[in-house]
Design an enzyme around this catalytic site. Structure first.
Site: not given
Ligand code: NOJ
Length: 768
Positions: A309-312
């Site tokens: 995933s991207d950051y969060e």
């Protein structure tokens, strides 16, 4: 039956740097072809992908299965968790418990060895941690930002830069980079346009392939290689209004034809991982989008790597209004195909309950774990979990790396204007006033996402000009203002320096922070009062060379009209200064081309060369009088500088454009050849570009589509023939039902030195 004109000889069309893309009269003189009946569309199977399960290594697959059998649920979820350094040692504790699959944004052999040791000495199964970092355009040796790299139109040179980045990052203990960023961007307000290859799917795909090859090589487990990551899947670059993280809404056609190709190219090049994007895509966030993450990526393309995933971005499914709570976010993320979660911990915290309640299957978790382990084997971390701390000490900024940084920087420059041959500044004894907020700004040379780049390693433009100037040159410097340029207090000193010089080099544009992530701008003008500074310098009557430092197209209409020379240098990296000196003093002839359209005003955005004609295309000559056509009342047609544009200190001529056939079958191939001659007096590079257009088809097609390019270096008087081979993959498109096929009809081909003008020829695709 479609009749094809006997002529194959090319029609010469005037190429003008300021012309609209394309001159609309070009669109009129193609022979009329009836749209092909739907039944005539011949479906050509897509090229086989390189990542079919059949290519999986059986030995590794069996090791993965053995490991899986021994893993507890917590250990499995640990493999799906990526964490950074929280400053409290949380990642070390997680490593000890075998709950840390990967880290991000931590680098350095000693630091990473410490984490690995915690993992290998305390965790039950000793599955090595995979260390990731944003190694975007260099690790310590910083190269031009990716947009500048794309401006080289030279995938091999980009591949070399990525290979250097991988070697340095590998020495610092890293095994995985979050690059290449292959988002197409048609809106320069979006700051992350700096990180990609610009607006075109063909150029974007070429750069994606090259960079994946550069990072991974043929064996990513080599100590000087990294796993690569194609990001951000998908549509992130189409954020509405160019506002970062904003929603994206686009047709499936645009998604597949424009935004997908660089990602598909990365898959075909064997990319190990994908990153799911932040954005909402047509109502389904990209990090919970089963259509893109599973149906397309795995089903259609056969991708066998894993998705982080991207950051969060999994947790962010909640504020998107897509997930009810963290458990729901975990369910949606895992079920849609996001294998590893970056920073947020919704998987680790919620998956056990989701399993218990039957809301998630064990098979889904196992499959994600398999994918992660497969890439860990591929990265060689089982055989070589630790980095060599001694080797790291001599791994950075090697002379050959720095040399390449200088070469690539100069290759990325685009000469936008050069009136009366003001450049190059050759000959001794000149006084040069080097003015402007970015002239001596080392960080601005590095640009956004500069890895572990240090500003002490960067040579500024002022320093470069000073050290490389011809004998007897005097350099005067005044900043004028800082990059925000809120006041004119420093202008007087700058004007004074200009008055006492023979020529002014005005270094203006953006700092690295003004583009990149979370750096959208609502205007594309030079920041603050920088333009007033250039105007004050121009008013001295001294010739002004504008050197642009920036990570996005800027609206520089005043400069284009008033200053005699403009050199676009992007954020060129640690060797920006010497490279600018090479270009300004004529040791190198600029040969880069724009990978993105430069608009006249921000109001034209989105503006890109591969637009549609509309039912009312304006004509070039009559744009003021012609009212009911697609245009702006208050602007000339077209961009300020079109995609593919760039000048040189020498001149080139294209001739003898010829096709190998007058007609081909839908599954046939055709070769387009064109001769390019250096007609000037200096060595130089030209980028020969091949575009096609379908004047009529069962769906409307872009006014031009890039289908080939080649950067060639020529000595004065030298001529080279350049050949482009076109086949079904180049000539086909998605028909009315979004199925790929090659449709009978006329194809126009253009050979040019930008997306405007050039030489033109026709051929026909005839039904079998
Ligand atoms: C957020 C960015 O969108 C992404 O490109 C980057 O790789 C991650 N943060 C990790 O730093």
């Amino acid at each position: 039956m479609i009749r094809f004109p006997a002529l194959i000889a090319a029609v010469v069309v005037a190429a003008s740097p300021l012309a609209a893309t394309p001159p609309m009269d070009e669109l009129r003189d193609a022979p009329a072809a009836k749209p092909a009946p739907a039944a005539a569309v011949i479906r050509i199977p897509r090229r086989p992908t390189t990542q079919r399960p059949a290519v999986l290594d059986r030995r590794i697959e069996s090791k993965i299965e053995q490991l899986l059998k021994r893993m507890t649920l917590e250990e499995k979820l640990g493999q799906l968790q990526q964490l950074g350094d929280d400053g409290k040692g949380g990642h070390i504790e997680a490593a000890k418990k075998g709950r840390l699959g990967s880290t991000l944004s931590i680098s350095g052999a000693a630091k990473l060895n410490e984490i690995q040791r915690a993992n290998m000495e305390h965790s039950r199964l000793k599955i090595p941690v995979l260390f990731a970092h944003d190694v975007i355009h260099g690790f310590r040796t910083i190269f031009p930002i990716p947009l500048g790299e794309a401006a080289m139109w030279d995938p091999e040179a980009a591949e070399k830069a990525s290979a250097v980045a991988a070697a340095e990052a590998g020495a610092a203990g890293l095994r995985w980079t979050f690059a290449p960023m292959v988002d197409i961007a048609r809106d320069p307000r979006w700051g992350r346009i700096a990180e990609g290859a610009g607006e075109d799917p063909y150029l974007g795909a070429a750069m994606a392939r090259a960079r994946v090859r550069g990072f991974q090589g043929s064996d990513p487990s080599a100590p000087d290689k990294l796993l690569a990551c194609a990001k951000h899947w998908i549509g992130y670059g189409a954020a509405e209004g160019g506002r970062d993280y904003n929603s994206t809404d686009m047709s499936l056609r645009t998604m597949r034809e424009i935004y997908f190709p660089p990602f598909k190219a990365a898959v075909d090049a064997g990319v190990a991982t994908f990153m799911s994007a932040f954005n909402d895509l047509n109502g389904v966030p990209s990090s919970g989008n089963a259509f893109t993450l599973t149906q397309v990526l795995r089903g259609e393309w056969g991708f066998t790597g894993f998705v982080v995933s991207d950051y969060e971005s999994v947790r962010e499914l909640i504020p998107h209004g897509f997930a009810k709570d963290a458990a729901d976010a975990a369910r949606l993320g895992l079920a849609s195909g996001v294998d590893m979660e970056m920073v947020s911990r919704t998987y680790a915290e919620n998956a056990p309950k989701l399993l218990e309640k039957g809301l998630l299957s064990q098979a889904a978790i196992d499959e994600s774990v398999r994918r992660v382990l497969r890439q860990k084997f591929r990265a060689g971390v089982f055989e070589r979990p630790y980095a060599d701390e001694a080797a790291e000490k001599t791994a950075f900024l090697k002379p050959e790396y720095v040399r390449l940084a200088r070469e690539n920087a100069a290759r990325s420059f685009v000469l936008l204007k050069n009136e009366k041959g003001l450049l190059p500044l050759e000959g001794p004894g000149r006084t040069i006033a080097v003015i402007g907020p970015l002239a001596d700004d080392a960080s601005a040379m590095l640009g956004t996402w500069a890895g572990e780049g240090k500003k002490e390693d960067a040579v500024t433009i002022l320093q470069g000009l000073k050290s490389e100037a011809p004998a007897g040159t005097k350099i005067r410097h005044a900043r004028g203002c800082d990059a925000d340029c809120k006041t004119t207090d420093g202008f007087a000193a700058a004007v004074d320096a200009a008055r006492n010089a023979d020529v002014v080099v005005a270094v203006v544009g953006e700092t690295g922070d003004m583009n990149g992530e979370a750096a959208s701008r609502s205007t594309l003008d030079l920041p603050g009062r920088q333009l007033e500074l250039v105007q004050a310098l121009h008013a001295t009557g001294k010739p002004v060379v504008a050197v642009l430092v920036n990570g996005r197209p800027l609206t520089i209409g005043w400069l284009a009209e008033n200053v005699p020379a403009i050199l676009e240098t992007w954020h060129a990296g640690v060797q920006a200064g010497p490279a600018v000196a090479d270009a300004l003093f004529g040791r190198v002839t600029p040969g880069g081309k724009l990978p993105v359209t430069f608009p006249r005003t921000v109001g034209q955005v989105p503006i890109y060369y591969n637009q549609k004609t509309t039912g009312r295309p304006p004509t070039m000559d009559d744009w003021v009088k012609e009212r009911y056509v697609s245009r702006y009342q208050d602007l000339p047609l077209g961009p300020l500088y079109e995609f593919g544009f760039g000048l040189s200190y020498t001149t080139f001529r294209l001739s003898d454009f010829a096709l190998s056939a007058t007609s081909i079958k839908p599954d046939g191939r055709i070769t387009a050849k064109v001769a390019v001659e250096n007609t000037g007096a200096r060595d130089g590079d030209e980028v020969v570009q091949l575009y096609i257009r379908r004047p009529s088809a069962s769906v409307t097609r872009p006014v031009r589509e890039l289908k080939g390019f080649k950067r060639v270096s020529l000595k004065p008087g030298e001529t080279r023939e350049v050949a482009f081979d076109l086949g079904p993959a180049d000539l086909g498109f998605l028909g009315p039902n979004l199925e790929f096929g090659v449709e009978p009809g006329i194809v126009e081909a253009y050979a040019g030195t930008s997306s405007s003008g050039g030489l033109k020829a026709f051929f026909e695709i005839v039904a079998r």
